[in-house]
Every structure is written in C-alpha cells, then in structure tokens.
Design a protein around this motif. Structure first.
Motif, mmCIF file in Angstrom:
data_model
loop_
_atom_site.group_PDB
_atom_site.id
_atom_site.type_symbol
_atom_site.label_atom_id
_atom_site.label_comp_id
_atom_site.label_asym_id
_atom_site.label_seq_id
_atom_site.Cartn_x
_atom_site.Cartn_y
_atom_site.Cartn_z
ATOM 1 N N ALA A 154 0.846 -1.199 0.000
ATOM 2 C CA ALA A 154 0.000 0.000 0.000
ATOM 3 C C ALA A 154 0.878 1.245 0.000
ATOM 4 C CB ALA A 154 -0.955 0.019 1.190
ATOM 5 N N SER A 155 0.634 2.111 -0.954
ATOM 6 C CA SER A 155 1.407 3.350 -1.062
ATOM 7 C C SER A 155 1.166 4.202 0.168
ATOM 8 C CB SER A 155 0.984 4.111 -2.317
ATOM 9 O OG SER A 155 -0.409 4.373 -2.293
ATOM 10 N N PRO A 156 2.138 5.039 0.533
ATOM 11 C CA PRO A 156 2.011 5.832 1.766
ATOM 12 C C PRO A 156 0.775 6.721 1.783
ATOM 13 C CG PRO A 156 4.266 5.901 0.932
ATOM 14 C CD PRO A 156 3.447 5.231 -0.116
ATOM 15 N N ALA A 204 -8.212 -6.554 5.769
ATOM 16 C CA ALA A 204 -9.015 -5.364 5.482
ATOM 17 C C ALA A 204 -8.223 -4.144 5.922
ATOM 18 C CB ALA A 204 -10.352 -5.434 6.204
ATOM 19 N N VAL A 205 -8.039 -3.210 4.999
ATOM 20 C CA VAL A 205 -7.252 -2.000 5.271
ATOM 21 C C VAL A 205 -8.156 -0.792 5.121
ATOM 22 C CG1 VAL A 205 -5.193 -0.682 4.692
ATOM 23 C CG2 VAL A 205 -5.217 -3.163 4.332
ATOM 24 N N GLY A 206 -8.458 -0.142 6.254
ATOM 25 C CA GLY A 206 -9.224 1.104 6.208
ATOM 26 C C GLY A 206 -8.298 2.271 5.916
ATOM 27 N N MET A 207 -8.725 3.169 5.041
ATOM 28 C CA MET A 207 -7.867 4.245 4.544
ATOM 29 C C MET A 207 -8.317 5.625 5.014
ATOM 30 S SD MET A 207 -5.482 2.819 2.798
ATOM 31 C CE MET A 207 -4.992 1.554 1.631
ATOM 32 N N TYR A 258 -7.194 -6.783 0.850
ATOM 33 C CA TYR A 258 -5.900 -7.085 0.250
ATOM 34 C C TYR A 258 -5.489 -8.522 0.546
ATOM 35 C CZ TYR A 258 -0.863 -6.672 -0.677
ATOM 36 O OH TYR A 258 0.405 -6.852 -1.158
ATOM 37 N N ASN A 259 -4.980 -9.222 -0.483
ATOM 38 C CA ASN A 259 -4.473 -10.573 -0.327
ATOM 39 C C ASN A 259 -2.952 -10.524 -0.285
ATOM 40 O OD1 ASN A 259 -3.513 -13.298 -0.919
ATOM 41 N ND2 ASN A 259 -5.648 -13.784 -1.395
ATOM 42 N N THR A 301 -5.079 -6.378 -4.543
ATOM 43 C CA THR A 301 -6.291 -5.892 -3.893
ATOM 44 C C THR A 301 -7.483 -6.646 -4.466
ATOM 45 O OG1 THR A 301 -5.341 -3.700 -3.514
ATOM 46 C CG2 THR A 301 -7.732 -3.893 -3.428
ATOM 47 N N MET A 302 -8.178 -7.404 -3.633
ATOM 48 C CA MET A 302 -9.308 -8.210 -4.083
ATOM 49 C C MET A 302 -10.551 -7.360 -4.306
ATOM 50 S SD MET A 302 -8.801 -11.297 -1.324
ATOM 51 C CE MET A 302 -10.388 -12.003 -1.716
#
Length: 1088
Positions: A846-848, A866-869, A877-878, A884-885
């Motif tokens: 994941a980019s910064p 699971a990545v909350g942004m 994300y796998n 990224t699924m």
C-alpha cells in the motif's frame, strides 16, 4: 517400546525433577530414549538454530521415515531445508552429499520432485528457481518450516498423546518422597519429635543412635552418600514436620499397633538389601501408598532398616494390612486414587428443580455456568446454575403451522405429546438447536440470559429427530446436521434452512451423529439403533466406512476435547453396555473399558472432559474412567438421588457436571475450580433471592414470575457503584521500555495471553513477554511477575515505515494474525507485515498516501487483510497474491474501525463521522448502514474515533465513541443499549470487551477507568485515576485499553507517557474478584 503405566508415570516424574534441577541435556536424552514425551519447544529451538543433525537424532527417537506419510513429510522438510541452506552458503559439496545420502530416499515417492531438487545444484543462486524466488534467508525459512513441522506433528498419529506433558503439581516427585517419609515416620515405634533423615535409599526408622541397628545402617554397603541438601524442602531436621496422631485415634484403630512397616512395595524408593528379609506386599504396589497390589510384580525385598520388625509377635486378631488411623481398609485402598480424581466434579454445588424429566443438557461454551435443558414434555429451559435461577423457558409449539407438512400435522393431531431429544449450543454460543421427537428441529438465537429468539424452524425428518450437531463445513460455513427415525442424515444451512445434503444407507433408525474434520477433510460419523456405524463425506456417494459397534449396541460417538481421540458408548437390546476407544486409522477397537457389571436400562450416555476422563450414567451412578486405563476409576451415587440411567453433561472446562436426578431435579457437581467459578455469583444469588422474596411478598399470592424478574432486574440495576480510591484495592504492574517512545497508540495481548504488544506514536513496537518460572509456571500475563521486554539478538526493532508520514497527524494501527505469528502495522506510511519471532519486516504494501488508518485480519484466512484508509475507502488485500481483491466505497470520512464476524460472514466498518456500514464478505457488497445516535447537546469532534468490536456471540458488537458506548445487533443493524458520557465526565479515550465478552473496560481522558457489564452497560465499578497515576507537570492519561484473551479479570492500558499498566482484582481464596462490596463482584462476573 512398550511401557507400563507406572513406569510411564515414573518417567514423567523424572523428567519434571530433571527440569527442576536444570539437567537440560539429560532431559532431552530421556525424552528421546523413552519416546513418551516429544518436547515441541526444544524441537522448535533446534530447528530455528539450524542444528539439523540434532533435529533428526531427537526425532528418530519417536518415528522413522517409513512410519506414515506425516513422518515422511516431516523428514523431507527437514532434509530439504538442510539442503537449501547448504546451497545458499555455496557449499555445493555438502549439498550433493545431502542430496545423495538424505534426500534420495524420497525419490521413489516423487521422482519428478527429486529431479527438480537435484537441478538446484546447477543454479548460481537457488532463487533463480521460480518456486524459490521468495526465499529470503535461512532464518526466515526456519521460522516458516518450524510452524509447518508443528502442524505435521499435531496431525501425525504417531505423536498422539506425546505432545502434551501431563498436568501434575510442581515438584511432584519431591512431594511423593515427603509423603513416604511422613508415612514411615508415623509407623515408627518411638517416633522422635525431630528425626534426622540422612538418606532415602532405605526406609526411615527412628532408633537410638547408639543401638545395634544404627551400626547395621552405618555398615550397609548399599547406603550411598547423602542426597543433595536441596533435594527435599525438609528443613534442618530432615522431615517436613512429623505427623502428630492423637492418642485416641491410635486407640480406636487396633490395626495400627506396632506392626511390620512397609514402604508400599512395587516401584519404591528403597533398594533391596538382604534377601533373608522378605515380606509380602501389603498396602499396594506402584508408587506411593494405597494402590491395589500388582501380583505380576515380584515381592519387594526389605532392607535391614526394617529387619527388627520381622520376628515381632503380632497380637491375635490383628489384620495383616496397615491402615491409617481412623481409616477403613476401603479408604486405604482408594488413597492413591483420590489424588488422581481431584480433577473430577464430585461436590454437590447446586440442585435445580426442573419440574419435568430432563432428557438432554448442554452448557454454554463460553458462559460456562449457563445450562440449557430439554425435557420429556417438550420444554426447554435456560438456567444460571451459579444462582439457581431459571433465566428463560419455552414450551414446544410449531412456529409456522401453515408451512409444516401434512404428516407432521397428522402426527400432532393424533398425539400432541412431544419430547426433546437433544439440545445443543453452536460452537460460539450464539445460537442453539433443539431436536424434537416429532419431525421438528428449531434453532434459537441467544441474545442474552433471558433473551432467546426464534431463528429457524425445520421440518427435518419423518418421525423422531434423534440427534443434531453443528459443524463448520469447509471451515467457514456453519451448518446443522440432523438424523432421525426415517434412517437418514441431513445437513442444513443455519442461516437459510436450505437442505445441503442427504445421506441414506442405514437400515434402521439413526441414533446419533458426530461430525469431524481430519487432514482438512470434513466427514460425519453416524450410528443406528441396530449397532451400525457409518462414515460419510459431503458428497453424493454412499457411506465410505462401515463398522459394527461392540455388541451391536445402539451407540453414541464422542471425541476428546482436542478432537484427537474417538470413543463410543452404547447399549444393546440385551442391556449390555460398552465403552470403547477407536483407532480411527484402522477402524478397530483400541481399548474396551470395564465397569458395566449389570444390565443397563436405556442407552447409557457418555461424555468426555479434559482430554483425560470419560464419564457415563449407569446403575444409579456416575462412573468415571481415565482414558488411558480400562479399569473403572471411581463412581459417584450422590446419596442415592440418581435415576437408573442419569443424563450427564460436563461444561467446557470440565469443572462442572450436570446430572439428571430423581424427582425431576438436576444436580450440579463441581470441582474446587468449579466452586470458584460459581462463587462470584453466590453473593448475588443471595442478594437476588432476598430481593425476589421481597417482591413476591409485595405482589401477593399471584407470584407472577415475569413481574418478579422485571422488578428484580430493576432493583439490581440500581445497586450501589463501587468506587476504588486506594492502590491497595487492586493489583497493578507498570511496564516501561528502555527504548525512547512516545505515547502508546495501540495495545493488544498476544493470543496465548503470555505477552503484550504495544505500538507507540513514533512507530516503534514493544513486546513484553512473561517468562515461565516457579511462581508463574504457565508463563501467563500476571501482575505478580514482571515480564521481559523482548529484544532479538540482532538488535532489530519493529518500526513502521514513516515515508511521507507526519507522526503527529497519522493514525497508528495494527492487527495480530489468528495464529499469533505475524502482525500487520502502519503509522502513516506503508503497511508492514512483521514476523513476531524475528521482528523482521516480511513485506510492505500500500502506497504511503492515502495512509492506512485501521487494519483487520480476515477471521478465516490470514492472507486476507481489510485495510481502512484515510480517504474513506476500504481495501481488501491478499498478502499471498499481493493484490487488492476489492475496494469498498461508501464512507465519507476516514475509516476508524473494522470488525469481522465469521458467523454472519460480514464486516462492520466505522468512519470518523460515526457512520457504520455492514458489508457481506462473500461478495464484498454493502448491505446496511446506520449512524451512531447522538443525544442532544453532544457534538462530534472533528477527529473523532468510532471503533467497533464483535461480542463472542458474533452477532452483537460494541461501538466506542468519545461520547458514548453502545451495543448493536449486526443482523438488524440497530442499537440495543447505550451509555452516554455525562456532563461531569471526561470523554472516552478507548474501550474493549473483556476476554469473555461479559464486561466492557473503558478508559477516559481524565485518567479514570470504568468497568461496565456488557449486556446492559451498567456501571458497577469506577477506578480513580489517582490510584495509579502520579501527579506531574504534564497530564498523563490512558489512550488505549486491551483485555487479556483468557483471563476475563485482567486488562491493560497504554498511557501518554509511553508506559503500560496491567490491572487485576485482588486475590481472595485463590479467586479473582473486584474488592469492596460483593454486589460489585456479582455484577462484574455474573453477567453474560
């Protein structure tokens, strides 16, 4: 090597003693040579150190390559890694030797693989091979292979029962020797008040130091040097205090008059010395006293220390058996057995008046004092056994008459009487099933102690539904399995009621079902009333295996708690009962247990506990067996109050046992731990009983129980708040790090409860682990022992990527994998995946920008995250495929909370604006949304955090916001309970469920800590910040709370000064409870 039970026990006692004495090399040599205990920790240390020759040498004491496919796989992985490391070090000569001498043996099994491995020698760099492109280094590879080997060992039947060291008291061998010395001293003719014991190689006997026998002892060539002074904690005079026996006790028992002393025979601590002095084994063989004589063991020779008693004339009429003062021969016979049955529930702790005959019972898997009961009149009841209160009850009725079959309607018209055949909780306790004697299965959702609601009704079978069981098919889909008089087994979807499978092939009514998973293969055992046992896979093919139960008995199958041992118990038409253990791999009976002398009435019911004991109700008794011994261990008749074939059920920990009794009663038996489990509610029960009596008096003769319960609940909710204002009212421990850190931003316990992981605002992780010691043998987190800050020898710190990140504005976040081996973490830069053993970053993704603000592992697949942004999106994300699924859009503010429910197959997300969305994890689609309800006058902060956490039942979840705590139901996505911060209270900084989801621990920005009951968010306990915070120039307060996963009474908080505090209630009689008033104790531990 065949080993008798006594020799086996002696090996384990020796291993424990060697461990106490730190004879490390000898320990592992004995483990290897005896083949009784495989030390996984030691094996893992060898693997991580790359000592491959020692790894194989130790392993060879337990298994060989050709034993089975698991053993072959274990040896292959070890030798393959040894080979790869040689190649990586460019030691090609050694690699070729390994290839020829070690790996060639596997060529016959997979020639293609062997050729591919051979080809690696020709490569300049083994990473040029596509399959090894991800090979980082030896250290990383060893960590991965260690985990794989551990899984293979657990699956390998050769290692069954060899991976867990028996549970025994600390320094058990020393204790047995002390008991022996006490016994010997009690039999001395003229016992000295302070005897001097110089050796344990001969039996102790008090005599005149100048007498004849003292000289014999001094000249005895078999008497070795005095043992080490620290062998026994016996004080300056040798014994741990002589046993003082009252004169009246001696006079009342003529058998203990001066008599040939004996140390127990069998395997003892005395050495044979003089063949002229022999004596028959008296009070038993084996180790210690009171075990039955072993007639297969030669009579032990007595030493000269006892020769003075050989020719002593016995008084006429005196028995040859030695008895303890005031004890009967039967008590002596069971003396040793009593120590081994202490783990069994034998004390009557509660009697419940069910009012109709109990036919099935099951304890809640998490709230282990809640008992579900079904009866012969179709009633189901939920009891809180600690208080004796009936929490809920339902009588049988068809929920949807219109959709029921004509056959069912006709059966009910002909005979409306319906009985309960089986009640059973789902694995996580979020729902339960009821099988009835006519067609029907009903599923209820459990929302709380008195809140059970209809979920699903299935017209499952023609005739009686005899059994049901829950299973997670393919590890992620909860289903219910039923069987019935129509000779079929059926599998149903728990959410929809859709029939998934039907199995046909039995020639008689199917009596029971037992689902199991082995080697990732799901299957079902079923038994029928004609004694047939069949095994089914989830396909359309017929039964894969067919067995005959011993005696053609109508049987029930049951696994041990660890799912590694299979048993069956049944009764045939002639009333002959059998309990056997099965060899799953061969389909044969491994051992048959004894103890059924009389004809049984009805089918005997079996239950297992602690991976150690079997229990069955028969002949007005509860009978117990040790799983490893075919002889009956002990029986309990509860003063004759049991029916001829009592129904029995253990709770999950085995410290409570429910048994059906005469006069429609249920008796709750408990161990010492079980009594402690029930004790926190006893004061509450007394309080409740008194209140209930008062309310009944006020409502008059009608005694409306619903009115009683509602008034009682209202009065209980108004009980006095417990204020903790002094440090002496609780136990705490402050953890600090020598590493310069900022405030603690995230905090979590390790899954095993042996450590705490913290993430500071400056992106540094700190891991504290509690070491194993005499005062903390399990290495669990405790305030009694200080933990160690883990720092790998490499000096590496787990530090998050800070590229383009502003620590002051970033939102640190992390999550621990299900197996506890990895942690994903971010502090405004990339998301890093760390190895918890080496602290090395495995990968970063994941980019910064936008930055990750919340992270959560998928509950089933550790590779999915699971990545909350910060930009309000959620990325699924796998890690394995590095892709990224799915990308979930729907929030308008940054993501501040994520929580999965594996039961509902959903993801709940929360945004900084307090909006919550429910997502399906099957298709990653939005299902529902809602916004947290704010009371008037409450304003949401610009950087507000709204976090979510699922309850153990996986259907309700906790919502934490600076303004409030709330409990929501995920299926309806509506609020159930709410607690709002008052005008005089500081905002909430964080909160979390306790380890058993019965409490909520909350921290506040003024430093206060509050403990709430989870179902109703009542506040029974408040901890003043001055009890643990030191006053200073800068305000210090807790920013985050973590709950111990296994000890629901322990929690920890991370502070703004970078330290961590661990809190526990005071200990009272070995039991944790919050101090001060007993009502607070009740509220903290009783509520589910």
């Amino acid at each position: 090597m065949a080993t008798s039970m006594l020799s086996r026990d002696l090996v384990f006692l020796t291993l424990q003693f060697l461990e106490d004495e730190k004879y490390t090399e000898t320990i592992h040599k004995l483990e290897q040579e005896s083949g009784l205990f495989f030390n996984v920790k030691y094996f893992e240390e060898l693997v991580l150190a790359g000592k491959w020759d020692e790894v194989e040498k130790y392993l060879s004491g337990f298994t060989k390559v050709e034993d089975n496919r698991y053993s072959m796989k274990i040896f292959f992985e070890i030798r393959k890694q040894k080979y790869l490391e040689s190649l990586d070090r460019n030691e090609r000569g050694q690699a070729v030797e390994i290839l020829i001498n070690d790996l060639k043996v596997f060529a016959s099994c997979n020639e293609g693989l062997y050729k591919e491995i051979t080809h690696l020698v020709t490569l300049e760099n083994l990473r040029d091979n596509e399959l090894l492109a991800g090979y980082i280094d030896a250290e990383n590879a060893r960590t991965m292979i260690a985990n794989e080997l551990k899984n293979l060992l657990e699956s390998n039947p050769v290692f069954r029962d060899k991976l867990v060291f028996p549970n025994m008291k600390h320094s058990r061998l020393r204790q047995l020797v002390n008991q022996s010395l006490k016994w010997q001293h009690s039999l001395c003719v003229n016992p000295l008040p302070n005897p001097d014991v110089k050796t344990i190689l001969v039996d102790h006997n008090c005599r005149n130091a100048n007498g004849h026998y003292a000289q014999l002892d001094a000249s005895n060539k078999h008497v070795g040097p005095a043992p080490r002074s620290d062998f026994l904690p016996i004080g300056a005079h040798g014994l741990p205090g002589p046993t003082q026996i009252p004169l009246t006790a001696w006079m009342s028992s003529p058998s203990i008059l001066p008599h040939p002393a004996h140390s127990g025979g069998g395997i003892g601590f005395g050495t044979p010395q003089n063949p002229a002095f022999t004596h028959p084994v008296v009070s038993g063989g084996g180790i210690g006293f009171g075990t039955p004589p072993n007639h297969g063991i030669p009579t032990m020779l007595r030493g000269t220390g006892d020769s003075d008693n050989v020719s002593r004339t016995r008084m006429p009429g005196i028995s040859d058996k030695i008895m303890l003062p005031g004890a009967s021969p039967s008590q002596i016979h069971n003396l040793a057995a009593s120590t081994s049955t202490d783990e069994l529930p034998k004390t009557v702790a509660r009697t419940l008046n069910q009012e109709s005959v109990p036919t099935s019972m099951d304890f809640h898997p998490i709230l282990q004092t809640q008992l579900l009961v079904g009866t012969h009149v179709g009633e189901i009841c939920l009891w809180e056994v600690s208080s004796g209160l009936k929490l809920a009850s339902r009588n049988f009725q068809v929920w949807n008459v219109g959709s029921s079959s004509k056959i069912l309607k006709a059966a009910l018209n002909k005979d409306p009487c319906v009985s309960v055949k089986r009640v059973l909780w789902s694995p996580n306790g979020s729902l339960f099933g009821v099988a009835y004697s006519k067609h029907m299965v009903q599923l209820y959702i459990y929302y709380g102690p008195s809140d059970i609601r209809h979920h699903l009704e299935i017209d499952a079978h023609v005739g009686s539904v005899n059994d049901l069981a829950f299973t997670n098919v393919a590890s992620n889909h909860l289903s219910v399995i039923t069987c019935g008089d129509d000779r079929t087994i059926k599998v149903w979807d728990v959410n929809t009621g859709t029939r998934l499978n039907t199995f046909e092939g039995h020639e008689a009514a199917v009596h029971s079902v037992c689902p199991h998973i082995k080697d990732s293969v799901d299957f079902i055992f079923s038994t029928s009333v004609d004694g047939k046992i069949k095994a089914w896979l989830y396909d359309v093919i017929g039964s894969r295996l067919d067995y005959i139960a011993p005696g053609h008995a109508c049987a029930t199958m049951a696994y041990s708690a660890d799912r590694k041992r299979l048993f069956s118990c049944g009764t045939n038409k002639e009333g002959v009962s059998h309990i056997v253990e099965w060899n799953e791999d061969e389909g044969t009976v491994k051992r048959a247990y004894k103890g059924f002398e009389k004809r049984s009435f009805g089918v005997v019911q079996l239950d297992t506990t602690k991976n150690k004991f079997l229990a069955a109700g028969d002949d007005h008794k509860i009978k117990f067996w040790d799983m490893d011994n075919i002889s009956l261990l002990t029986t309990i008749d509860v003063d004759g109050s049991l029916p001829v074939s009592p129904r029995i059920r253990f709770n999950k920990d085995g410290n409570l046992l429910a048994a059906s009794a005469n006069e429609n009663k249920i008796i709750i038996l408990a161990t010492a731990d079980g009594l402690q489990l029930m004790r926190p509610s006893e004061s509450h029960s007394l309080f409740a009983s008194r209140r209930a009596s008062d309310v009944m008096t006020r409502v008059g003769d009608s005694r409306n129980m619903e009115d009683v319960r509602s008034r009682l609940a209202e009065e209980l909710n108004n009980r006095r708040l417990t204020e903790i204002n002094e440090p002496a009212q609780f136990r705490s421990l402050r953890l600090v790090s020598p590493v310069q850190t900022d405030k603690i931003a995230r905090l979590i316990y390790t899954n095993s409860g042996t450590g705490i992981l913290a993430l500071a605002l400056n992106a540094i992780h700190m891991l504290w682990r509690w070491p194993q010691s005499e005062t903390n043998p399990n290495g669990k987190a405790t305030t009694n022992v200080s933990p160690q800050l883990v720092q790998p020898g490499s000096g590496i710190l787990m530090t998050n990527d800070l590229t383009n990140a502003n620590p002051a504005e970033s939102v640190p976040c992390f999550a621990l994998s299900k197996n506890g081996s990895y942690v994903i973490s971010a502090s405004g830069g990339k998301v890093s995946l760390f190895n918890m053993m080496t602290f090395k970053a495995m990968t970063a993704f994941a980019s910064p920008q936008p930055a990750a603000t919340y992270l959560a592992f998928h509950p089933i697949d550790n590779n999915i995250i699971a990545v909350g942004m910060d930009d309000s999106t959620i990325h699924i994300y796998n890690v394995r495929s590095d892709e990224t699924m799915a990308k979930l859009n729907g929030h308008s503010k940054r993501i501040s909370g994520l929580a999965f429910s594996h039961v509902l197959k959903t993801l709940v997300s929360a945004g900084a604006d307090a909006e919550m969305i429910l997502w399906s994890t099957d298709k990653w689609e939005r299902m529902k949304s809602t916004t947290l309800n704010f009371p008037s006058g409450k304003i949401l902060g610009a950087m507000s955090n709204t976090q979510v956490q699922f309850h153990h039942n996986q259907t309700n979840f906790l919502v934490v916001n600076e303004t409030q705590l709330a409990i929501y139901n995920a299926m309806k996505f509506e609020g159930l309970k709410q607690w709002v911060v008052g005008g005089s209270s500081a905002p909430i900084s964080h909160a979390t469920f306790s380890g058993d989801s019965q409490l909520v621990y909350a921290s506040f920005l003024d430093g206060a800590l509050r403990i709430f009951t989870a179902p109703n968010l009542q506040l029974p306990c408040h901890i003043n910040p001055l009890t643990y915070l030191q006053s200073g120039s800068l305000p210090i307060f807790p920013t985050v709370v973590a709950a111990h996963p296994l000890n629901p009474n322990q929690f920890a908080v991370g502070l703004t000064d970078g330290s961590v505090y661990v809190f526990e209630p005071l200990e009272s009689d070995g039991q944790c409870s919050v101090p001060l008033n007993q009502q607070a104790v009740s509220s903290l531990r009783r509520q589910p």
